[in-house]
Structures are given as structure tokens and as C-alpha cells.
Design a protein around this motif. Sequence first.
Motif, short mmCIF file in Angstrom:
data_model
loop_
_atom_site.label_atom_id
_atom_site.label_comp_id
_atom_site.label_asym_id
_atom_site.label_seq_id
_atom_site.Cartn_x
_atom_site.Cartn_y
_atom_site.Cartn_z
N THR A 196 40.68 30.87 48.26
CA THR A 196 42.12 30.86 48.01
C THR A 196 42.47 31.37 46.62
N TYR A 197 41.48 31.62 45.78
CA TYR A 197 41.76 32.03 44.41
C TYR A 197 41.76 33.56 44.24
N VAL A 237 44.46 36.88 42.22
CA VAL A 237 44.15 37.61 40.99
C VAL A 237 43.54 38.98 41.27
N ARG A 238 43.48 39.40 42.50
CA ARG A 238 42.87 40.68 42.84
C ARG A 238 43.62 41.85 42.21
N MET A 239 44.93 41.73 42.05
CA MET A 239 45.70 42.83 41.47
C MET A 239 45.41 42.99 39.98
N LEU A 240 44.80 42.00 39.35
CA LEU A 240 44.50 42.10 37.93
C LEU A 240 43.18 42.81 37.65
#
Length: 51
Positions: free
Chosen positions: A34-35, A39-42
Motif C-alpha cells: 500500500t506504500y 510514492v511511485r511518481m517521485l
Amino acid sequence: MTIIFLLIGISLLVALLFLGAFLWAVRSGQYEDTYTPAVRMLFDEEITQKK
């Protein structure tokens, strides 16, 4: 009155199908991470150049 019973039966069948699909997704690990999606776009992606 018969149509009401028919619609109740169909709606229960559809609800059970959705419940089965949800339980299958949970057991197969679809909701374990779920994490990372948040933050994948970062993350920087490497750009490959085509020749």
C-alpha cells in the motif's frame, strides 16, 4: 410479486460474485503493497534513447 423475488435472487448472486472476486484478490496479494503506489511518481525513471 414474482419479479421482486427474482430481482432479489439475482442481486444476491451478483453480490456473492463480487465478494468472491474481492476475497480472491486479497488472497492473491493484490493489496499487500500500500506504500509504493503513493510514492511511485517521485521515483526518477531512466530515459532510454532509441537509435
